[in-house]
Scaffold this motif. Structure first.
Motif, short mmCIF file in Angstrom:
data_model
loop_
_atom_site.label_atom_id
_atom_site.label_comp_id
_atom_site.label_asym_id
_atom_site.label_seq_id
_atom_site.Cartn_x
_atom_site.Cartn_y
_atom_site.Cartn_z
N ILE A 199 0.84 -1.21 0.00
CA ILE A 199 0.00 0.00 0.00
C ILE A 199 0.88 1.26 0.00
CG2 ILE A 199 -0.38 0.31 2.51
CD1 ILE A 199 -3.07 0.65 -0.14
N TYR A 237 2.01 1.60 -3.62
CA TYR A 237 0.86 2.00 -4.44
C TYR A 237 0.47 3.45 -4.15
CZ TYR A 237 -3.89 1.88 -6.35
OH TYR A 237 -5.02 2.14 -7.06
N HIS A 261 0.68 6.49 -6.90
CA HIS A 261 -0.53 7.16 -7.39
C HIS A 261 -0.65 8.59 -6.88
CE1 HIS A 261 -2.74 4.37 -9.89
NE2 HIS A 261 -2.18 3.42 -9.19
N LEU A 318 -1.19 11.52 -9.48
CA LEU A 318 -2.34 12.43 -9.40
C LEU A 318 -1.88 13.88 -9.21
CD1 LEU A 318 -4.67 10.23 -7.17
CD2 LEU A 318 -5.18 10.96 -9.49
N LYS A 321 -4.46 16.92 -9.89
CA LYS A 321 -5.58 16.49 -9.04
C LYS A 321 -5.11 16.44 -7.59
CE LYS A 321 -7.93 14.23 -12.75
NZ LYS A 321 -8.13 13.04 -13.54
N ARG A 343 -6.54 17.34 -4.71
CA ARG A 343 -7.45 16.83 -3.67
C ARG A 343 -7.39 15.30 -3.63
NH1 ARG A 343 -12.79 18.89 -1.65
NH2 ARG A 343 -12.34 20.81 -2.76
N GLU A 344 -7.47 14.68 -4.81
CA GLU A 344 -7.41 13.22 -4.89
C GLU A 344 -6.09 12.69 -4.33
OE1 GLU A 344 -8.70 15.07 -7.22
OE2 GLU A 344 -10.40 14.11 -8.20
N VAL A 371 -6.07 12.95 -0.46
CA VAL A 371 -6.95 11.95 0.17
C VAL A 371 -6.35 10.56 0.04
CG1 VAL A 371 -9.25 10.87 0.07
CG2 VAL A 371 -9.04 13.34 -0.16
N LEU A 372 -5.78 10.26 -1.13
CA LEU A 372 -5.16 8.94 -1.33
C LEU A 372 -4.00 8.75 -0.36
CD1 LEU A 372 -5.31 6.41 -3.09
CD2 LEU A 372 -3.63 7.44 -4.58
N VAL A 425 -5.52 8.09 3.11
CA VAL A 425 -6.09 6.74 3.24
C VAL A 425 -4.97 5.71 3.36
CG1 VAL A 425 -7.49 4.97 2.10
CG2 VAL A 425 -8.22 7.33 2.01
N VAL A 427 -3.46 5.86 6.83
CA VAL A 427 -4.35 5.28 7.85
C VAL A 427 -4.32 3.75 7.76
CG1 VAL A 427 -6.78 5.03 8.52
CG2 VAL A 427 -5.87 7.28 8.00
N VAL A 428 -4.34 3.23 6.54
CA VAL A 428 -4.29 1.77 6.36
C VAL A 428 -3.00 1.23 6.96
CG1 VAL A 428 -4.06 -0.04 4.63
CG2 VAL A 428 -5.80 1.70 4.34
N MET A 455 -14.30 14.49 -5.12
CA MET A 455 -13.27 13.97 -6.03
C MET A 455 -13.91 13.43 -7.30
SD MET A 455 -10.78 12.06 -3.33
CE MET A 455 -11.99 10.86 -2.85
N PHE A 482 -8.82 4.63 -6.06
CA PHE A 482 -9.23 4.48 -4.66
C PHE A 482 -9.76 3.09 -4.32
CE2 PHE A 482 -9.02 9.01 -5.07
CZ PHE A 482 -8.52 9.41 -3.83
N PRO A 538 -6.97 1.08 -2.17
CA PRO A 538 -6.81 1.53 -0.78
C PRO A 538 -8.06 1.29 0.07
CG PRO A 538 -5.98 3.19 -2.27
CD PRO A 538 -6.64 2.16 -3.11
N PHE A 549 -8.31 -0.91 3.23
CA PHE A 549 -8.82 -0.28 4.46
C PHE A 549 -9.86 -1.21 5.13
CE2 PHE A 549 -11.78 3.03 6.37
CZ PHE A 549 -10.96 3.27 7.46
N ALA A 574 -7.82 -3.88 6.70
CA ALA A 574 -7.07 -3.43 7.88
C ALA A 574 -7.99 -3.28 9.09
CB ALA A 574 -6.40 -2.09 7.56
#
Lengths: 82, 368
Positions: free
Chosen positions: A10, A13, A17, A21, A26, A28-29, A32-33, A36, A39-40, B298, B304, B307, B311, B314
Motif C-alpha cells: 500500500i 501503491y 498514485h 495524481l 488532481k 485533492r485526490e 486523500v489517497l 487513506v 491510515v491503512v 473527487m 481508490f 486503498p 482499508f 485493515a
C-alpha cells in the motif's frame, strides 16, 4: 508477515498514485489517497492497538440505546456460540 | 465521468445477491424465536419494502441525481455530509462483518489451520479487482452466477426436505410479543436493512419507474430463501441441534447424501456462499468509493478501489477477533445501529421531499 507485506504494497501503491495524481493537477485526490494509505498502514502496524473500528464506534454510540431497548422489552438475547 | 447504466432486472439480481450473500449463515433470529421466526422475517421484509417504496419515490422526484446528491439537496450541505459520514461508517461496518464472517466460517468449518487474515486478504484482492471493473460488469457477472445459485439451492433444498418429518414452524405463537418484536429487529438489522446500500445505485438504473418493482421482487425472494432455509434447517436438525450449531444451515447441508454419486455436496454450497458474500463486499466497496468521492468532492475515483479494499481489510483485522463478539454485535448493536442509515435518514429525506417545493437547484441538477 501478511501485515508487513500489505504495508509495503500500500505504501508503494500510495506513493506512486499520489505522485501521478499530483502531476496531473488532481491535488485533492492525491492528498486523500495519501491520507487513506497512511491510515491503512497505521492500522496494519504490529503493536498498534486500540484504533477505532466501525465495531467500536457503533458499540460506543449505540450500546446505551441497545441496552435500553433490551431492558425495556425485557428479552433475553442469549444464543449458543460453540 | 462516464455513467455506467444497469437495467432494473440487473439491479434486482444484484439486490438479491447482496441480501442473500450469507443471510443463512448464522440464523440468529431463528435461534431466538424458533418456530415463530417467520413472523419476524415477514415483518422485517414488509418494513423494508415500505422503506424501499419511500426511497424509490424520492429517487423518482430527482431522476438524474444520485441519492448522495439528493441527501445533500434535501438535508443541506453539512447535515448531508454528516449523513454521508454515517453511511460510510455503516458500510465499513457491513464490509468488516462480511469479511470476518467469511473468515470465521472458513477457519472453523474448513481450514482450521489457516490464518483468518490471509483468507480476508485473498477475498479483498478479488473484490477490489471486481469493484474496479465498474458497476455494469458487476451486474452482468451476477447474471452468470445467479442461475447456478438457484439450481444448487433448489436441488439441495429438495434433498434436505426428505429429512424433514414434521412441520418445524408448529406450534405457532409460542413466544411473547416483545421477543417477536426484538426478533423482527434482528431480522431487519441483518439481512434486510442492507438494502439501503442499493439505494445509492438507483440513479444508475435505466428505467427509473421500475426501481421499486425490481428491488421489491429481490427482497421478497430473499425473504423466501431465508424462510425456506430456516424451515429446512430446523426441520432436519431438530430444535436442540439447531440451537447448538454455529452454522446450522451448513450442518443441515452436511447431512445430505445423494447415493454414491455425489459426496461432500456442502463444498458446492461453500463455493456459492463465498461468491455471494464476495458480491456483497464488491457492492459495498463500489458504493463506499462513490460516496467517499462525493464527500470529498473527487472526480478520479479509479485509484481508490485498492486503498479502500485494503482499508476494509485493515479494519477487519482489528475487529471481531473472537467469533462470540461478532454474534453479540449482530444480536445487540446491529439491530439498533442500522436504524439511523436505513430508517431515520430515508424517512427524513422522504418527508422533506414531500413537503419541499422543487426549487431551482433541483431543476438545475436534473437538467445537468
Amino acid at each position: 508477515m501478511i501485515g508487513y507485506f500489505v504495508i509495503a504494497a500500500i505504501a508503494a501503491y500510495g506513493a506512486w498514485h499520489c505522485a501521478r495524481l499530483w502531476r496531473r493537477g488532481k491535488l485533492r485526490e492525491s492528498v486523500v489517497l495519501g491520507l487513506v494509505s497512511s491510515v491503512v498502514a497505521a492500522y496494519l502496524l504490529p503493536g498498534v492497538r486500540h484504533l477505532p473500528t466501525a465495531e467500536s464506534i457503533h458499540a460506543w454510540l449505540y450500546r446505551p440505546l441497545s441496552d435500553y431497548v433490551i431492558e425495556w422489552l425485557n428479552v433475553s438475547t442469549e444464543v449458543n456460540v460453540p | 465521468m462516464i455513467r455506467e447504466r444497469i437495467t432494473p432486472f440487473q439491479l434486482g439480481c444484484l439486490c438479491f445477491s447482496f441480501l442473500s450473500g450469507f443471510s443463512t449463515l448464522y440464523l440468529l433470529e431463528a435461534k431466538l424465536l424458533m418456530q415463530d421466526v417467520w413472523i419476524a422475517n415477514l415483518t422485517a421484509c414488509l418494513f423494508i419494502l415500505m422503506l424501499l417504496k419511500m426511497n424509490a419515490y424520492v429517487q423518482n422526484q430527482y431522476p438524474h441525481a444520485n441519492m448522495s446528491d439528493i441527501i445533500d439537496i434535501v438535508l443541506g450541505k453539512w447535515l448531508g455530509k454528516l449523513a454521508h459520514a454515517f453511511y460510510l461508517l455503516g458500510m465499513l461496518g457491513l464490509g468488516v462483518l462480511s469479511l470476518r464472517s467469511i473468515s470465521v466460517f472458513y477457519t472453523s468449518a474448513i481450514l482450521p489451520g489457516t490464518s483468518p487474515n490471509l483468507i480476508m486478504l485473498l477475498v479483498v484482492i478479488v473484490t477490489t479487482y471486481a469493484a474496479s471493473l465498474g458497476l455494469s460488469t458487476i451486474a452482468r457477472s451476477v447474471l452468470v452466477i445467479l442461475p447456478f445459485f438457484v439450481v444448487s439451492i433448489v436441488a439441495i433444498g429438495f434433498f434436505i426436505y426428505q429429512d424433514v418429518e414434521a412441520n418445524p414452524f408448529m406450534p405457532q405463537l409460542q413466544h411473547p410479543l416483545p421477543l417477536l418484536l426484538y426478533g423482527s429487529l434482528i431480522s431487519f438489522g441483518f439481512p434486510f436493512c442492507k438494502s439501503y446500500v442499493m439505494v445509492f445505485l438507483f440513479s444508475e438504473v435505466t428505467h427509473q419507474k421500475k426501481l421499486f418493482k425490481s428491488c421489491s421482487i429481490a427482497v421478497v425472494f430473499s425473504c423466501a430463501y431465508l424462510l425456506i432455509a430456516t424451515y429446512l434447517t430446523i426441520g432436519s436438525l431438530g430444535d436442540n441441534m439447531f440451537k447448538t450449531a454455529m452454522f446450522p444451515f451448513f450442518s443441515s447441508i452436511q447431512l445430505v447424501k445423494f447415493g454414491e454419486y455425489i459426496e461432500r455436496i456442502e463444498i458446492l454450497i461453500i463455493a456459492i456462499w463465498t461468491i455471494m458474500t464476495m458480491y456483497e463486499i464488491i457492492v459495498l466497496q463500489y458504493v463506499f468509493v462513490q460516496i467517499a468521492g462525493r464527500l470529498f468532492g473527487m472526480k478520479a475515483l479509479k485509484p481508490f478501489y485498492l486503498p479502500v479494499g485494503v482499508f476494509f481489510f485493515a479494519v477487519a483485522t482489528k475487529s471481531f477477533v473472537n467469533p462470540a463478539e461478532l454474534v453479540a454485535y449482530d444480536l445487540k448493536i446491529l439491530p439498533v445501529s442500522v436504524n439511523l442509515n436505513a430508517v431515520l435518514v430515508p424517512v427524513c429525506v422522504f418527508v422533506l421531499t414531500l413537503f419541499k417545493k422543487r426549487g431551482g437547484s433541483v431543476q438545475e441538477l436534473n437538467h445537468s
